[in-house]
Design a protein around this motif. Structure first.
Motif, PDB file in Angstrom:
ATOM      1  N   ALA A  73      77.790 -14.532  48.540  1.00 11.12           N
ATOM      2  CA  ALA A  73      77.394 -14.906  47.179  1.00 11.12           C
ATOM      3  C   ALA A  73      75.906 -15.199  47.108  1.00 11.12           C
ATOM      4  O   ALA A  73      75.311 -15.785  48.031  1.00 11.12           O
ATOM      5  CB  ALA A  73      78.194 -16.123  46.713  1.00 11.12           C
ATOM      6  N   ALA A  74      75.286 -14.805  46.017  1.00 14.89           N
ATOM      7  CA  ALA A  74      73.869 -15.085  45.783  1.00 14.89           C
ATOM      8  C   ALA A  74      73.684 -16.588  45.559  1.00 14.89           C
ATOM      9  O   ALA A  74      74.404 -17.200  44.768  1.00 14.89           O
ATOM     10  CB  ALA A  74      73.373 -14.304  44.579  1.00 14.89           C
ATOM     11  N   VAL A  75      72.726 -17.174  46.250  1.00 16.04           N
ATOM     12  CA  VAL A  75      72.413 -18.595  46.111  1.00 16.04           C
ATOM     13  C   VAL A  75      70.900 -18.756  46.183  1.00 16.04           C
ATOM     14  O   VAL A  75      70.180 -17.842  46.599  1.00 16.04           O
ATOM     15  CB  VAL A  75      73.076 -19.452  47.213  1.00 16.04           C
ATOM     16  CG1 VAL A  75      74.584 -19.441  47.087  1.00 16.04           C
ATOM     17  CG2 VAL A  75      72.641 -18.976  48.603  1.00 16.04           C
ATOM     18  N   PHE A  76      70.432 -19.913  45.777  1.00 19.97           N
ATOM     19  CA  PHE A  76      69.028 -20.275  45.964  1.00 19.97           C
ATOM     20  C   PHE A  76      68.904 -21.064  47.263  1.00 19.97           C
ATOM     21  O   PHE A  76      69.723 -21.939  47.550  1.00 19.97           O
ATOM     22  CB  PHE A  76      68.520 -21.120  44.802  1.00 19.97           C
ATOM     23  CG  PHE A  76      68.357 -20.360  43.519  1.00 19.97           C
ATOM     24  CD1 PHE A  76      67.389 -19.375  43.403  1.00 19.97           C
ATOM     25  CD2 PHE A  76      69.169 -20.620  42.432  1.00 19.97           C
ATOM     26  CE1 PHE A  76      67.240 -18.665  42.225  1.00 19.97           C
ATOM     27  CE2 PHE A  76      69.015 -19.924  41.248  1.00 19.97           C
ATOM     28  CZ  PHE A  76      68.047 -18.941  41.137  1.00 19.97           C
ATOM     29  N   HIS A  77      67.883 -20.729  48.044  1.00 24.33           N
ATOM     30  CA  HIS A  77      67.638 -21.419  49.309  1.00 24.33           C
ATOM     31  C   HIS A  77      66.470 -22.384  49.136  1.00 24.33           C
ATOM     32  O   HIS A  77      65.476 -22.066  48.481  1.00 24.33           O
ATOM     33  CB  HIS A  77      67.323 -20.417  50.419  1.00 24.33           C
ATOM     34  CG  HIS A  77      68.452 -19.485  50.720  1.00 24.33           C
ATOM     35  ND1 HIS A  77      69.465 -19.790  51.608  1.00 24.33           N
ATOM     36  CD2 HIS A  77      68.747 -18.248  50.227  1.00 24.33           C
ATOM     37  CE1 HIS A  77      70.319 -18.783  51.670  1.00 24.33           C
ATOM     38  NE2 HIS A  77      69.913 -17.841  50.840  1.00 24.33           N
ATOM     39  N   SER A  78      66.598 -23.561  49.735  1.00 24.03           N
ATOM     40  CA  SER A  78      65.526 -24.554  49.708  1.00 24.03           C
ATOM     41  C   SER A  78      65.553 -25.306  51.030  1.00 24.03           C
ATOM     42  O   SER A  78      66.510 -25.183  51.804  1.00 24.03           O
ATOM     43  CB  SER A  78      65.725 -25.524  48.543  1.00 24.03           C
ATOM     44  OG  SER A  78      66.767 -26.438  48.830  1.00 24.03           O
ATOM     45  N   PRO A  79      64.510 -26.111  51.303  1.00 21.48           N
ATOM     46  CA  PRO A  79      64.530 -26.910  52.543  1.00 21.48           C
ATOM     47  C   PRO A  79      65.697 -27.874  52.620  1.00 21.48           C
ATOM     48  O   PRO A  79      66.030 -28.369  53.695  1.00 21.48           O
ATOM     49  CB  PRO A  79      63.191 -27.667  52.477  1.00 21.48           C
ATOM     50  CG  PRO A  79      62.317 -26.842  51.590  1.00 21.48           C
ATOM     51  CD  PRO A  79      63.237 -26.231  50.583  1.00 21.48           C
ATOM     52  N   PHE A  80      66.352 -28.145  51.478  1.00 24.01           N
ATOM     53  CA  PHE A  80      67.454 -29.107  51.458  1.00 24.01           C
ATOM     54  C   PHE A  80      68.811 -28.428  51.492  1.00 24.01           C
ATOM     55  O   PHE A  80      69.844 -29.088  51.390  1.00 24.01           O
ATOM     56  CB  PHE A  80      67.338 -29.975  50.208  1.00 24.01           C
ATOM     57  CG  PHE A  80      65.988 -30.616  50.045  1.00 24.01           C
ATOM     58  CD1 PHE A  80      65.612 -31.686  50.833  1.00 24.01           C
ATOM     59  CD2 PHE A  80      65.080 -30.115  49.127  1.00 24.01           C
ATOM     60  CE1 PHE A  80      64.361 -32.258  50.699  1.00 24.01           C
ATOM     61  CE2 PHE A  80      63.830 -30.686  48.982  1.00 24.01           C
ATOM     62  CZ  PHE A  80      63.465 -31.762  49.778  1.00 24.01           C
ATOM     63  N   GLY A  81      68.854 -27.105  51.596  1.00 20.41           N
ATOM     64  CA  GLY A  81      70.121 -26.398  51.655  1.00 20.41           C
ATOM     65  C   GLY A  81      70.187 -25.287  50.627  1.00 20.41           C
ATOM     66  O   GLY A  81      69.162 -24.705  50.255  1.00 20.41           O
ATOM     67  N   THR A  82      71.383 -24.975  50.178  1.00 20.90           N
ATOM     68  CA  THR A  82      71.570 -23.905  49.199  1.00 20.90           C
ATOM     69  C   THR A  82      72.111 -24.477  47.898  1.00 20.90           C
ATOM     70  O   THR A  82      72.722 -25.542  47.871  1.00 20.90           O
ATOM     71  CB  THR A  82      72.546 -22.844  49.727  1.00 20.90           C
ATOM     72  OG1 THR A  82      73.832 -23.451  49.975  1.00 20.90           O
ATOM     73  CG2 THR A  82      72.018 -22.209  51.007  1.00 20.90           C
ATOM     74  N   GLU A  83      71.862 -23.740  46.821  1.00 24.43           N
ATOM     75  CA  GLU A  83      72.317 -24.154  45.502  1.00 24.43           C
ATOM     76  C   GLU A  83      72.815 -22.922  44.765  1.00 24.43           C
ATOM     77  O   GLU A  83      72.169 -21.869  44.810  1.00 24.43           O
ATOM     78  CB  GLU A  83      71.172 -24.815  44.733  1.00 24.43           C
ATOM     79  CG  GLU A  83      71.608 -25.486  43.456  1.00 24.43           C
ATOM     80  CD  GLU A  83      70.479 -26.309  42.841  1.00 24.43           C
ATOM     81  OE1 GLU A  83      70.684 -26.861  41.751  1.00 24.43           O
ATOM     82  OE2 GLU A  83      69.398 -26.382  43.449  1.00 24.43           O
ATOM     83  N   PRO A  84      73.956 -23.011  44.082  1.00 22.81           N
ATOM     84  CA  PRO A  84      74.470 -21.841  43.370  1.00 22.81           C
ATOM     85  C   PRO A  84      73.556 -21.442  42.224  1.00 22.81           C
ATOM     86  O   PRO A  84      72.790 -22.254  41.703  1.00 22.81           O
ATOM     87  CB  PRO A  84      75.837 -22.319  42.853  1.00 22.81           C
ATOM     88  CG  PRO A  84      75.731 -23.810  42.814  1.00 22.81           C
ATOM     89  CD  PRO A  84      74.823 -24.187  43.939  1.00 22.81           C
ATOM     90  N   ILE A  85      73.662 -20.174  41.810  1.00 27.69           N
ATOM     91  CA  ILE A  85      72.785 -19.686  40.748  1.00 27.69           C
ATOM     92  C   ILE A  85      73.338 -20.018  39.361  1.00 27.69           C
ATOM     93  O   ILE A  85      72.617 -19.891  38.370  1.00 27.69           O
ATOM     94  CB  ILE A  85      72.542 -18.171  40.870  1.00 27.69           C
ATOM     95  CG1 ILE A  85      73.834 -17.377  40.655  1.00 27.69           C
ATOM     96  CG2 ILE A  85      71.932 -17.834  42.224  1.00 27.69           C
ATOM     97  CD1 ILE A  85      73.622 -15.873  40.591  1.00 27.69           C
TER      98      ILE A  85
END
Length: 448
Positions: free
Chosen positions: A49-61
C-alpha cells in the motif's frame, strides 16, 4: 482568444468562463485520481500500500476505511500530471478521503462549482488529524463545511476538527492527557538565496535556557572587551557561533576527558561543500568569482565570507579534491568508490526519476544497466560496469520502483536518463529537470 473582445465587459465574461473551465478541469483531475486509485488496489494484506514515509514511521495517504492503493501505481499518474510521486500520493489520498468520508463535499467539488483546493484543505485536515478522527467525526465535519466551503478558511477547518474531537470522545475540555514535549531547535535553512544569515529558533528547559543566556552574554561581553565594535545583537550571535564551534559552555562530548584531550576536541568541524567558478587570467593567475553556491543548502554565498571562515581561530578547514564532472571514473567492484559516488551525486543533483526533487546526497547510487555479479566468474564481459555513465542517483522509493516494476531506464549519454513507464509514457531527465517525450498521449508532438 481576444478577437471578439471589444469592451471591458467582454474581458470580465472571458475571465469568468476561464475560471469555470479551470474548476471543471481540476475537478476532472480529482475524479481521474480517484478512478486510478480504485483500479489499482493494494494487496489484501496491505503490504504494497502507498504510504508517506517520515523519520517517525509511516502514515496512510487517506483516512481509515478508504481503499488502499498500490504504491507502484502512483508514479504513473504523477508522471502524466507532471507531479512528484509524493504529490501524486497526496492528490490520490485527498480524492479517496473526499469520496469515501466527505461525500457531501465530494459532490459539490465534482460538480465543478467549488474550487478543488478548498476541498483538499478539509481532506488534508481530516486525514492527518491527531488522534485520528472516527468516521462519525468526519461525517459531522462534512455536514458542517460542505454548504459553506466557499467561505471556509484553514483556521475554521482546524476549529471544526478540534470540535469534532471533543464531540466524539477524542478530547474533552478538561483533557489531562500528556501533551507533546514542546522542546525543539529549528534552523531555518529556507531563507532567501542572497541572505548571508540563518534564523535559529528554539524552546529549551528553563535551566538550559538560562545557562545558554549566561554563556551568550559572557561571550558577547568578551568580544566587546577584545575590541569588537559590533552591536550587542551581532556580538551575541557571534558568541553563539563560538559556542557551537568550541563548546566552551556546553562541552558534553568532553565530559570526563583529560585537559589535553579536551583541548584537542574543542574545535568542531562542519563540512561545507562550496562551488566557485575559477578562470585563468592572461598572466596565468587563477581568479574566482565573487559569488558561489553552498551545495548543502542550495544557497548563494560570498567568497569574502568563506575567507573569513577560513581565517577564524580554531576553524578546522579541510580541502577536498576537485571532482571533474566530465571525467569518466570506474571501478571493477560493484560498489562505487567514494570519489565516483561523489561525482555522480554532483552530476545528478537530485533523484533522476521524472519530477523527483530529493537531493542526490540522500539517494542510492544505482546501476542503469544492472551489474552482473557472475560475469567475472564465467569469463564474460561485464554488461553493467560501475562507471560514471552507467550510474544514477535514485531515492529509495524510485530505486525499488525501477527494480520491481515495469518502468524502464535508459541512459543515451552521461547524465541524461530516459524513462518509459508501463503504460508507454516517456520522459527525459537531466540536471535541468524533466521533459515529457510522450508524443500523441497528450495530443502534442514530442519536444526536440
Amino acid at each position: 482568444m481576444f478577437e471578439d473582445v471589444t469592451t471591458p465587459g467582454d474581458l470580465v465574461a472571458l475571465a469568468r468562463a476561464n475560471a469555470a473551465a479551470v474548476r471543471r478541469a481540476e475537478a476532472d483531475t480529482l475524479l481521474i485520481a480517484y478512478e486510478w486509485a480504485v483500479t489499482h488496489p493494494a494487496l489484501p494484506d496491505g503490504s504494497d500500500a502507498a504510504v508517506f514515509h517520515s523519520p517517525f514511521g509511516t502514515e496512510p495517504i487517506s483516512g481509515e476505511g478508504t481503499p488502499e492503493v498500490d504504491e507502484y501505481a502512483v508514479a504513473e499518474l504523477g508522471g502524466a500530471l507532471g507531479l512528484t510521486t509524493d504529490a501524486a500520493k497526496k492528490l490520490i489520498g485527498h480524492a479517496l478521503e473526499l469520496a469515501h468520508r466527505l461525500p457531501r463535499l465530494w459532490a459539490r467539488v465534482t460538480a465543478g462549482g467549488v474550487p478543488v483546493w478548498r476541498a483538499r484543505l478539509v481532506a488534508e485536515a481530516t486525514i492527518h488529524a491527531c488522534p485520528a478522527l472516527p468516521a462519525e467525526g468526519v461525517a459531522w465535519i462534512d455536514t458542517q463545511v460542505a454548504p459553506f466551503i466557499e467561505k471556509t478558511g484553514r483556521a475554521q477547518i482546524d476549529r471544526l476538527v478540534e470540535r469534532a474531537m471533543k464531540l466524539y470522545g477524542l478530547a474533552t475540555e478538561d483533557d489531562d492527557t500528556e501533551q507533546p514535549d514542546p522542546r525543539h531547535v529549528r534552523i531555518d535553512t529556507e531563507a532567501g538565496a542572497f541572505t548571508q544569515t540563518m534564523r535559529v529558533e528554539a524552546e529549551l528547559d528553563i535551566a538550559d535556557a538560562l545557562d545558554l543566556e549566561q554563556a551568550v552574554a559572557a561571550g558577547a561581553a568578551g568580544l566587546k572587551a577584545g575590541g569588537s565594535e559590533e552591536s550587542l545583537d551581532v556580538r551575541r550571535s557571534l558568541a553563539l557561533g563560538e559556542l557551537a564551534r568550541h563548546q566552551t559552555a556546553l562541552d558534553l562530548a568532553g565530559a570526563g576527558a583529560s585537559d589535553e584531550e579536551t583541548e584537542r576536541t574543542t574545535a568542531r568541524r562542519v563540512d561545507l561543500h562550496l562551488h566557485f567558478t575559477a578562470s585563468v587570467e592572461p598572466d596565468d593567475s587563477i581568479s574566482f568569482s565573487a559569488t558561489g553556491l553552498m551545495e548543502n543548502r542550495q544557497r548563494l554565498i560570498l567568497l569574502d565570507q568563506v575567507r573569513r571562515w577560513v581565517n577564524t581561530t580554531h576553524t578546522d578547514v579541510r580541502i577536498l579534491p576537485v571532482v571533474d564532472l566530465n571525467q569518466s571514473l570506474s571501478t571493477e567492484r560493484y560498489e562505487p568508490t567514494d570519489r565516483l559516488r561523489r561525482q555522480v551525486q554532483l552530476r545528478d543533483e537530485t533523484c533522476v526519476f521524472p519530477h523527483c526533487t530529493r537531493p542526490s546526497r540522500r539517494c542510492d547510487v544505482d546501476h542503469v544497466v544492472p551489474f552482473d555479479h557472475d560475469a567475472a566468474t564465467d569469463g564474460r564481459p561485464q554488461p553493467g560496469p560501475t562507471t560514471t555513465a552507467n550510474l544514477a542517483t535514485l531515492c529509495r522509493s524510485h530505486h525499488r520502483l525501477k527494480t520491481h516494476t515495469g518502468w524502464q531506464l535508459h541512459s543515451p549519454s552521461n547524465g541524461i536518463f530516459e524513462w518509459t513507464s508501463p503504460h508507454g509514457q516517456r520522459f527525459r531527465r537531466d540536471r535541468h529537470g524533466t521533459t515529457d517525450l510522450s508524443a500523441g498521449l497528450a495530443g502534442d508532438p514530442a519536444p526536440a
